[in-house]
Design an enzyme around this catalytic site. Structure first.
Site, PDB file in Angstrom:
ATOM      1  N   HIS A   1       0.884  -1.100   0.158  1.00 42.72           N
ATOM      2  CA  HIS A   1      -0.041   0.010  -0.291  1.00 42.72           C
ATOM      3  C   HIS A   1       0.802   1.527  -0.093  1.00 42.72           C
ATOM      4  CE1 HIS A   1       0.947  -0.906   4.274  1.00 42.72           C
ATOM      5  NE2 HIS A   1       0.860   0.509   4.521  1.00 42.72           N
TER       6      HIS A   1
ATOM      7  N   ASP B   1       0.523   5.350   1.512  1.00 45.75           N
ATOM      8  CA  ASP B   1       0.441   5.588   2.939  1.00 45.75           C
ATOM      9  C   ASP B   1      -0.967   7.218   2.389  1.00 45.75           C
ATOM     10  OD1 ASP B   1       1.152   4.206   5.112  1.00 45.75           O
ATOM     11  OD2 ASP B   1       3.039   5.610   4.790  1.00 45.75           O
TER      12      ASP B   1
ATOM     13  N   HIS C   1       4.978  -0.198   0.542  1.00 48.37           N
ATOM     14  CA  HIS C   1       5.455  -0.382   1.589  1.00 48.37           C
ATOM     15  C   HIS C   1       4.509  -2.040   2.083  1.00 48.37           C
ATOM     16  CE1 HIS C   1       3.073   2.774   3.169  1.00 48.37           C
ATOM     17  NE2 HIS C   1       3.462   1.659   4.636  1.00 48.37           N
TER      18      HIS C   1
ATOM     19  N   ARG D   1       4.976   7.043  13.946  1.00 54.11           N
ATOM     20  CA  ARG D   1       5.203   7.057  12.735  1.00 54.11           C
ATOM     21  C   ARG D   1       4.956   8.885  12.093  1.00 54.11           C
ATOM     22  NH1 ARG D   1       1.047   4.368   8.029  1.00 54.11           N
ATOM     23  NH2 ARG D   1       0.523   6.609   8.372  1.00 54.11           N
TER      24      ARG D   1
END
Ligand code: SIN
Length: 308
Positions: free
Chosen positions: A134, A136, A284, A299
């Protein structure tokens, strides 16, 4: 596998996904020279995606020259890694992400105790769901430019992350496929994934601020202009303007491109490792093989711009 000399196309192996042989693996955008680095040590993990960076303590103030080299290294390698950043605190995390832009919270992640930081804690009670290729926030009108991920707690084995170079994914498409997808747009939507366990009224309320959005199937990188395949498995829901069956078949073939190993780099985390990725240039996949061990990451995603 040696060539067979067979003149007619193989019924299965002529499909783009499983074509064998040489791949086009360009590190930089066409016409762009590799960077020159006076401060950073660059240690490539593959020839075109992913480099470990030495010579920098990310807990120290980042001056203009270092900032330029970090931005250049990210453009060139698409995902960069740092080890042993023991003193890297929340303010350093925010300052590092700030080299690229404003922090952007994922509306579906639990937020930690600091603005912009998403704490991703996984164990036997909270199983990770990021084990799908995917990009983000592609369900947003201006998807995240990148992310800075810090390893807090890492299982004794497992829990690696993979990134795939979507410039390579585009470059290696057959010409006929490139022509077919030229000018197409695709819809991206959070509902099939994040909305799967929500009640209808909750979905309807969130829809007010987060409608489905459209992006080109092939985008140009906002800085380098490189062409990138920009569809992903969880969030791209349909190709606009195609009938349902044709669109589904095309989308299926395109999202599978991220799975080709030559486009990928894999990183083995240690506590205090930090990764920064260019979220438009790569997809990723967080490998979910460590259950029931614990894995904790923090994150900060970086707000993006509309793609064209
Ligand atoms: C993510 O999908 O942003 C999480 C990546 C990871 O935990 O390795």
């Amino acid at each position: 596998m040696a060539g067979t000399g067979v003149a007619t196309p193989h019924p299965v192996l002529d499909k783009p996904l499983i074509r064998f042989g040489k791949r086009i693996l360009e590190r930089t955008a066409p016409g762009t020279a590799p960077g020159e680095y006076r401060i950073l040590g660059i240690h490539p993990l593959t020839p075109h995606i992913g480099a470990e960076i030495t010579g920098v303590d990310l807990s120290q103030p980042i001056g203009a020259d270092l900032a330029d080299e970090l931005r250049q290294a990210l453009l060139e390698w698409k995902v960069i890694f740092f080890r042993d950043q023991r003193d890297f605190g929340p303010e350093d995390h925010a300052a590092l992400a700030g080299l690229w832009g404003e922090p952007e919270a994922n509306p579906f992640f639990p937020t930690g105790d600091r603005a912009g930081v998403s704490r991703l804690a996984k164990d036997a009670m909270a199983v990770g769901t990021e084990n799908i290729w995917h990009s983000d926030h592609s369900f947003m009108a201006a998807p995240a430019l990148g992310s800075v991920l810090r390893a807090v707690e890492i299982p004794a084995s497992g829990g690696d992350t993979l990134w795939a170079d979507m410039g390579a994914a585009y470059d290696n498409l057959p010409d006929a496929m490139k022509q077919r997808i030229e000018g197409l747009t695709a819809e991206h939507d959070w509902v099939p994934t994040w909305g799967a366990t929500m009640a209808q009224d909750q979905i309807a309320a969130l829809r007010q601020t987060m409608p489905a959005v459209e992006h080109p199937v092939v985008v140009r990188h906002p800085v380098t202009g490189r062409r990138l395949l920009y569809v992903n498995e969880p969030f791209t829901t349909r190709i606009v303007g195609l009938d349902e069956e044709e669109g589904r078949e095309l989308l299926h073939e395109l999202v599978l491109q991220a799975r080709i190993p030559e486009y990928q780099v894999r990183f083995r985390w240690q506590p205090d490792s930090v990764a920064i990725w260019d979220n438009i240039a790569v997809q990723h996949y967080a490998i979910n093989d460590y259950y029931p061990q614990r894995r904790v990451m923090e994150r900060i995603a970086i707000a993006g711009v509309p793609l064209s």
